[in-house]
Write a protein that holds these residues in place. Sequence first.
Motif, mmCIF file in Angstrom:
data_model
loop_
_atom_site.group_PDB
_atom_site.id
_atom_site.type_symbol
_atom_site.label_atom_id
_atom_site.label_comp_id
_atom_site.label_asym_id
_atom_site.label_seq_id
_atom_site.Cartn_x
_atom_site.Cartn_y
_atom_site.Cartn_z
ATOM 1 N N ARG A 195 48.656 -54.870 -93.478
ATOM 2 C CA ARG A 195 49.115 -56.237 -93.291
ATOM 3 C C ARG A 195 48.258 -56.918 -92.229
ATOM 4 O O ARG A 195 47.587 -56.251 -91.442
ATOM 5 N N PRO A 196 48.273 -58.251 -92.190
ATOM 6 C CA PRO A 196 47.415 -58.941 -91.211
ATOM 7 C C PRO A 196 47.665 -58.506 -89.780
ATOM 8 O O PRO A 196 46.717 -58.344 -89.007
ATOM 9 N N THR A 197 48.918 -58.285 -89.409
ATOM 10 C CA THR A 197 49.183 -57.847 -88.036
ATOM 11 C C THR A 197 48.618 -56.463 -87.782
ATOM 12 O O THR A 197 48.119 -56.173 -86.697
ATOM 13 N N LEU A 238 55.643 -61.858 -85.464
ATOM 14 C CA LEU A 238 56.928 -62.307 -85.977
ATOM 15 C C LEU A 238 57.761 -61.165 -86.545
ATOM 16 O O LEU A 238 58.918 -61.375 -86.869
ATOM 17 N N GLU A 239 57.186 -59.984 -86.679
ATOM 18 C CA GLU A 239 57.917 -58.858 -87.246
ATOM 19 C C GLU A 239 58.379 -57.931 -86.146
ATOM 20 O O GLU A 239 57.754 -57.818 -85.095
ATOM 21 N N GLU A 240 59.480 -57.245 -86.421
ATOM 22 C CA GLU A 240 60.001 -56.324 -85.422
ATOM 23 C C GLU A 240 59.313 -54.968 -85.488
ATOM 24 O O GLU A 240 59.375 -54.204 -84.537
ATOM 25 N N GLU A 241 58.715 -54.651 -86.597
ATOM 26 C CA GLU A 241 58.059 -53.347 -86.705
ATOM 27 C C GLU A 241 56.772 -53.349 -85.902
ATOM 28 O O GLU A 241 55.974 -54.268 -85.984
ATOM 29 N N ASN A 242 56.577 -52.305 -85.112
ATOM 30 C CA ASN A 242 55.348 -52.194 -84.334
ATOM 31 C C ASN A 242 54.288 -51.550 -85.201
ATOM 32 O O ASN A 242 54.277 -50.341 -85.382
ATOM 33 N N SER A 243 53.394 -52.338 -85.727
ATOM 34 C CA SER A 243 52.427 -51.802 -86.670
ATOM 35 C C SER A 243 51.342 -50.990 -86.008
ATOM 36 O O SER A 243 50.582 -50.317 -86.681
#
Length: 565
Positions: free
Chosen positions: A280-282, A510-515
């Motif tokens: 994903r972009p993040t 914006l996401e809670e998952e730490n990628s």
Amino acid sequence: APTRPEGEPLPKLQDRKVAQLPARLASRLCKVAPGARPLPPRCPLSPGLLQMQLILHYDETYREVKYGNMGLPDIDSKMLMGINVTPIAALLYTPVLIRFFGTKWMMFLAVGIYALFVSTNYWERYYTLVPSAVALGMAIVPLWASMGNYITRMSQKYYEYSHYKEQDEQGPQQRPPRGSHAPYLLVFQAIFYSFFHLSFACAQLPMVYFLNYYLYDLNHTLYNVQSCGTNSHGILNGFNKTVLRTLPRSRNLIVVESVLMAVAFLAMLLVLGLCGAAYRPTEEIDLRSVGWGNIFQLPFKYVRDFRLRHLVPFFIYSGFEVLFACTGLALGYGVCSIGLERLAYLLVAYSLGASAASVLGLLGLWLPRSVPLVTGAGLHLLLTLGLFFWAPAPRALKHSWVLYVAAALWGVGSAFNKTGLSTLLGILYEDKERQDFIFTIYHWWQAVAIFMVYLGASLPMKAKLAVLLVTLVAAAASYLWMERKLRRGMAPRQPRIPRPQHKVRGYRYLEEENSDESDAEGARGGDCAEEEAAGPGPEPAAPCPPLQGNSSCTGGDKPPEKIKA
């Protein structure tokens, strides 16, 4: 000048050109040169085009008629040098390129370089062939490293997709257990390598349907060859300098090259249209933000991991055996005995055996993971011992079925080797921060092995087989020792990957998952610092959960506080 009788057709273009040659050169069309140079070794990277190109350039009449004094043999040697030597430096730039362009775009760029190499055959000159060969050599390791990384990542994402409901019931904070994606990875690798090995058969179509019509039979090309197999030295010593009965028309060559060019463009479009982003972009930003200096250093720091140290002999053997199949077995045993016109069929037998064995690799779903590698190594061991004591007679077709069976069985061992190694690396190193480094190291050692084979092309066949045998035994023993250490619970020492340094200029997660959090970091966790009260009687801050994703105790648009370890 003699006049042409009325009604007689004009001679072909190549016949007119041959008639204009000096007498000493024209006489070589049907005369064997006792001191002919050996046929150059071929590289298995683009077998169809490079195979046809080297055969055409090897023929002395073709060189003199079409190119005159351009020096094609010297250009061919520089091309092979560029393809085989350039990947030695790939360890320095491959992880940087993959992190900079991304996995998908690195594959697209590498396939584009392959298309560039194909396009140079429209205008064969020193300044087109040699630079494109060097560029191709530079793209080999990045292509295969990004391919291994991509397949591993897709198997992980497919596992997450197929178990989405289970993860939703357990809660968003639960990570999938380690090794859970292994069955999907095995299936993905088996499907990929079945198609890849089948491409060796497709690569022989230009030779089967085009070039074989112009080749002399084995009685001409092998007239002065005295020994084959284990008694041979180098690659086809005594091979005739002329292998073409007539010269192919330039228009026919352009048609063949245009078909190959269309296939190369189709491959680029497939990568562009069908391959989605691996991250994903993040995640892409997180993977890049560890620092370019760290990305450059990390492949060298993996020397401390005992699993990679034990697998290095297998990496080297993987490069040895592929090039031996395309040069030693196909040329030293096959062409030397049954002629150049049957080279394509030998490689088709190798391809079909390898493709079928890749599908059989699905049995690893029910067998221990060491079975494919050990089975492939055992099969290659038996074949190498048999080849060590076998010297087929030159220009003898009675043992051709033995060569086809040997080529197919060697392909079976190669398929078990490739599928087993790629699956094993994907299981041992499932953290996404490490996969590009691991596959870079794997394919870099393969490139080093191919370079060693390139340097030792003139060695006796017994010496090549002895090196292959010793490397195979050392690889199998080292791998089994590694598995024993893992069963005893010995923990590997992996290099520390720095945490990403986020620069949040105009950008917010914006996401809670730490990628960017690896499994090891997620296991350590930590307590979140509470915000201090700014005035009298403030509401106490809500307690923070363990470190998950980019969640923090900050509120609103305020930047995240520094987290205590």
